[in-house]
Write a protein that holds these residues in place. Sequence first.
Motif, PDB file in Angstrom:
ATOM      1  N   TYR A 211       0.820  -1.206   0.000  1.00 39.50           N
ATOM      2  CA  TYR A 211       0.000   0.000   0.000  1.00 39.50           C
ATOM      3  C   TYR A 211       0.860   1.265   0.000  1.00 39.50           C
ATOM      4  O   TYR A 211       0.651   2.182  -0.783  1.00 39.50           O
ATOM      5  CB  TYR A 211      -0.925  -0.029   1.224  1.00 39.50           C
ATOM      6  CG  TYR A 211      -1.823   1.173   1.299  1.00 39.50           C
ATOM      7  CD1 TYR A 211      -2.899   1.311   0.416  1.00 39.50           C
ATOM      8  CD2 TYR A 211      -1.592   2.177   2.233  1.00 39.50           C
ATOM      9  CE1 TYR A 211      -3.712   2.414   0.467  1.00 39.50           C
ATOM     10  CE2 TYR A 211      -2.415   3.287   2.295  1.00 39.50           C
ATOM     11  CZ  TYR A 211      -3.467   3.405   1.403  1.00 39.50           C
ATOM     12  OH  TYR A 211      -4.263   4.501   1.451  1.00 39.50           O
ATOM     13  N   GLN A 212       1.881   1.268   0.896  1.00 37.60           N
ATOM     14  CA  GLN A 212       2.765   2.441   0.960  1.00 37.60           C
ATOM     15  C   GLN A 212       3.501   2.648  -0.349  1.00 37.60           C
ATOM     16  O   GLN A 212       3.704   3.775  -0.802  1.00 37.60           O
ATOM     17  CB  GLN A 212       3.773   2.274   2.091  1.00 37.60           C
ATOM     18  CG  GLN A 212       3.161   2.530   3.452  1.00 37.60           C
ATOM     19  CD  GLN A 212       4.019   1.995   4.575  1.00 37.60           C
ATOM     20  OE1 GLN A 212       5.156   1.590   4.358  1.00 37.60           O
ATOM     21  NE2 GLN A 212       3.469   2.000   5.769  1.00 37.60           N
ATOM     22  N   ASN A 213       3.895   1.548  -0.955  1.00 38.80           N
ATOM     23  CA  ASN A 213       4.586   1.617  -2.228  1.00 38.80           C
ATOM     24  C   ASN A 213       3.706   2.268  -3.286  1.00 38.80           C
ATOM     25  O   ASN A 213       4.143   3.103  -4.067  1.00 38.80           O
ATOM     26  CB  ASN A 213       4.946   0.188  -2.643  1.00 38.80           C
ATOM     27  CG  ASN A 213       5.960   0.163  -3.743  1.00 38.80           C
ATOM     28  OD1 ASN A 213       6.932   0.905  -3.686  1.00 38.80           O
ATOM     29  ND2 ASN A 213       5.743  -0.678  -4.718  1.00 38.80           N
ATOM     30  N   TYR A 214       2.439   1.908  -3.237  1.00 41.23           N
ATOM     31  CA  TYR A 214       1.483   2.473  -4.182  1.00 41.23           C
ATOM     32  C   TYR A 214       1.300   3.965  -3.942  1.00 41.23           C
ATOM     33  O   TYR A 214       1.311   4.779  -4.857  1.00 41.23           O
ATOM     34  CB  TYR A 214       0.158   1.732  -4.046  1.00 41.23           C
ATOM     35  CG  TYR A 214      -0.956   2.312  -4.854  1.00 41.23           C
ATOM     36  CD1 TYR A 214      -0.823   2.492  -6.222  1.00 41.23           C
ATOM     37  CD2 TYR A 214      -2.150   2.683  -4.243  1.00 41.23           C
ATOM     38  CE1 TYR A 214      -1.835   3.029  -6.964  1.00 41.23           C
ATOM     39  CE2 TYR A 214      -3.173   3.219  -4.985  1.00 41.23           C
ATOM     40  CZ  TYR A 214      -3.011   3.394  -6.350  1.00 41.23           C
ATOM     41  OH  TYR A 214      -4.023   3.929  -7.084  1.00 41.23           O
TER      42      TYR A 214
ATOM     43  N   ASP B 287       9.010   1.088  -6.109  1.00 43.57           N
ATOM     44  CA  ASP B 287       9.899  -0.064  -6.128  1.00 43.57           C
ATOM     45  C   ASP B 287       9.178  -1.203  -6.830  1.00 43.57           C
ATOM     46  O   ASP B 287       7.968  -1.303  -6.782  1.00 43.57           O
ATOM     47  CB  ASP B 287      10.261  -0.463  -4.698  1.00 43.57           C
ATOM     48  CG  ASP B 287      10.968   0.678  -3.992  1.00 43.57           C
ATOM     49  OD1 ASP B 287      11.646   1.439  -4.692  1.00 43.57           O
ATOM     50  OD2 ASP B 287      10.804   0.816  -2.775  1.00 43.57           O
ATOM     51  N   GLN B 288       9.965  -2.035  -7.450  1.00 48.88           N
ATOM     52  CA  GLN B 288       9.352  -3.086  -8.248  1.00 48.88           C
ATOM     53  C   GLN B 288       8.994  -4.278  -7.363  1.00 48.88           C
ATOM     54  O   GLN B 288       9.785  -5.186  -7.220  1.00 48.88           O
ATOM     55  CB  GLN B 288      10.307  -3.539  -9.343  1.00 48.88           C
ATOM     56  CG  GLN B 288      11.001  -2.425 -10.084  1.00 48.88           C
ATOM     57  CD  GLN B 288      10.051  -1.645 -10.949  1.00 48.88           C
ATOM     58  OE1 GLN B 288       8.945  -2.103 -11.205  1.00 48.88           O
ATOM     59  NE2 GLN B 288      10.440  -0.478 -11.369  1.00 48.88           N
TER      60      GLN B 288
ATOM     61  N   LEU C 112      -3.313  -7.444  -5.434  1.00 47.03           N
ATOM     62  CA  LEU C 112      -2.401  -6.329  -5.340  1.00 47.03           C
ATOM     63  C   LEU C 112      -2.881  -5.329  -6.372  1.00 47.03           C
ATOM     64  O   LEU C 112      -2.732  -5.546  -7.571  1.00 47.03           O
ATOM     65  CB  LEU C 112      -0.981  -6.803  -5.649  1.00 47.03           C
ATOM     66  CG  LEU C 112       0.081  -5.767  -5.908  1.00 47.03           C
ATOM     67  CD1 LEU C 112       0.162  -4.789  -4.782  1.00 47.03           C
ATOM     68  CD2 LEU C 112       1.409  -6.460  -6.095  1.00 47.03           C
ATOM     69  N   ASN C 113      -3.517  -4.283  -5.905  1.00 48.12           N
ATOM     70  CA  ASN C 113      -4.136  -3.361  -6.847  1.00 48.12           C
ATOM     71  C   ASN C 113      -3.284  -2.113  -6.972  1.00 48.12           C
ATOM     72  O   ASN C 113      -3.330  -1.234  -6.130  1.00 48.12           O
ATOM     73  CB  ASN C 113      -5.537  -3.020  -6.352  1.00 48.12           C
ATOM     74  CG  ASN C 113      -6.297  -2.269  -7.402  1.00 48.12           C
ATOM     75  OD1 ASN C 113      -5.683  -1.647  -8.271  1.00 48.12           O
ATOM     76  ND2 ASN C 113      -7.593  -2.306  -7.355  1.00 48.12           N
TER      77      ASN C 113
END
Length: 315
Positions: free
Chosen positions: A233-236, A246-247, A312-313
Amino acid sequence: MVLNPSSFWPQANALFRKSLTFQKRNVKTNIRLILLPLILCVLLILLQNFIDTQLDKPEFKCGCGCPNNRENCDDSEKLCGVQYSEDTQAVFCEIPNPPQWPPLLQFPAVYCKENDSCPFNMLFTAENQSFAQIVADNMFPSSPTVMNSSDIMTSLASNVLGSAAPPGANSFLEPGFTSGLPVYYLQTQCPQYNSGFTFPYQIEGITFKQDIRCGQGINFWRNSSDDINNEIYQNYERNNSEGRMDQIVSAFDFLNSNGNVFDVTVWYMQTSNKVDNKLSRVPRSVNLCILLAATHTHTHTHLYALLLNRKLNLR
Ligand SMILES: *[C@@H]1O[C@H](CO)[C@@H](O)[C@H](O)[C@H]1NC(C)=O
Ligand SMILES: *[C@@H]1O[C@H](CO)[C@@H](O)[C@H](O)[C@H]1NC(C)=O
Ligand SMILES: *[C@@H]1O[C@H](CO)[C@@H](O)[C@H](O)[C@H]1NC(C)=O
Ligand SMILES: *[C@@H]1O[C@H](CO)[C@@H](O)[C@H](O)[C@H]1NC(C)=O
Ligand SMILES: CC(=O)N[C@H]1CO[C@H](CO)[C@@H](O)[C@@H]1O
């Protein structure tokens, strides 16, 4: 009332005459009644003919040509197919042997500098960490499988491949190979100068080229599936605010799996909410964990309880 047979025929006769006179007076209505279906039939025939002649035009038919690049040949010799067609004609061609594509992982937009080997992260968690570590350690190979140039797609399929191109509405042309974006093969180590290479492949006699590069697949243990959710979520969110991310290419929760039981939750990336884009690249994530668990941990039969319940949206 008792029906008297002697009065039946005169009565029927009178009724018939009465109705005949009535119909004579309404002769126009009757003609219209009969003509209406006839007119409809004629209209349908005309419409059918019009459509038939339109569809018979070359732009609505698969293109044909002479074999071996000859200029002229007999009609009976002509071959039809995609390779003899204009762009608009190609969609009408029969494809006797549709191409087979290797399964791809769905990547988010990849920002990877030329010659760099960029990291692609995989997160995992489980109740039994040592079990999960064994499975995860075997997900990415340390070197590419030998490419068989006469059957390139099959030899590619035994690598862990991925693409940032979202899947199309069907799998006839795989956008991972037709969008111009590179395909990545994930390994634990990439060559120092990761310039990648280009390989040719053929569909229906037409040669295409595809760039392929190494990507470094790295596993990260996380303490719980909540940690994984938060990180994704934070990555999004970070991508939304800073325009990069980040991948994280996939995530697995091996739940209570051990030598006898195999339960796993797979996170996958939903690429689109559009109704016409029904495909998702889930199979490669699923068989990453299933095949490896089956081959590397010597577990037996009933290990295929599969829960695909997380999304994973990363739109
Ligand atoms: C990448 O590597 C190739 C050869 O390996 C080299 O020609 C090219 O200049 C390199 N590009 C960058 C940006 O370093
Ligand atoms: C965890 O997994 C390892 C490897 O499969 C196994 O040897 C060990 O017994 C498991 N531990 C528990 C508590 O199930
Ligand atoms: C390469 O693929 C072809 C066609 O599938 C097969 O006949 C051949 O044995 C393969 N070669 C190797 C070295 O695997
Ligand atoms: C994960 O668990 C280990 C051991 O319980 C602990 O040392 C570590 O700090 C935990 N990590 C996080 C990010 O909570
Ligand atoms: C995968 C994904 O959502 N990537 C987005 C990250 O943010 C940039 C800019 O905000 C978008 O263009 C990407 O599509």
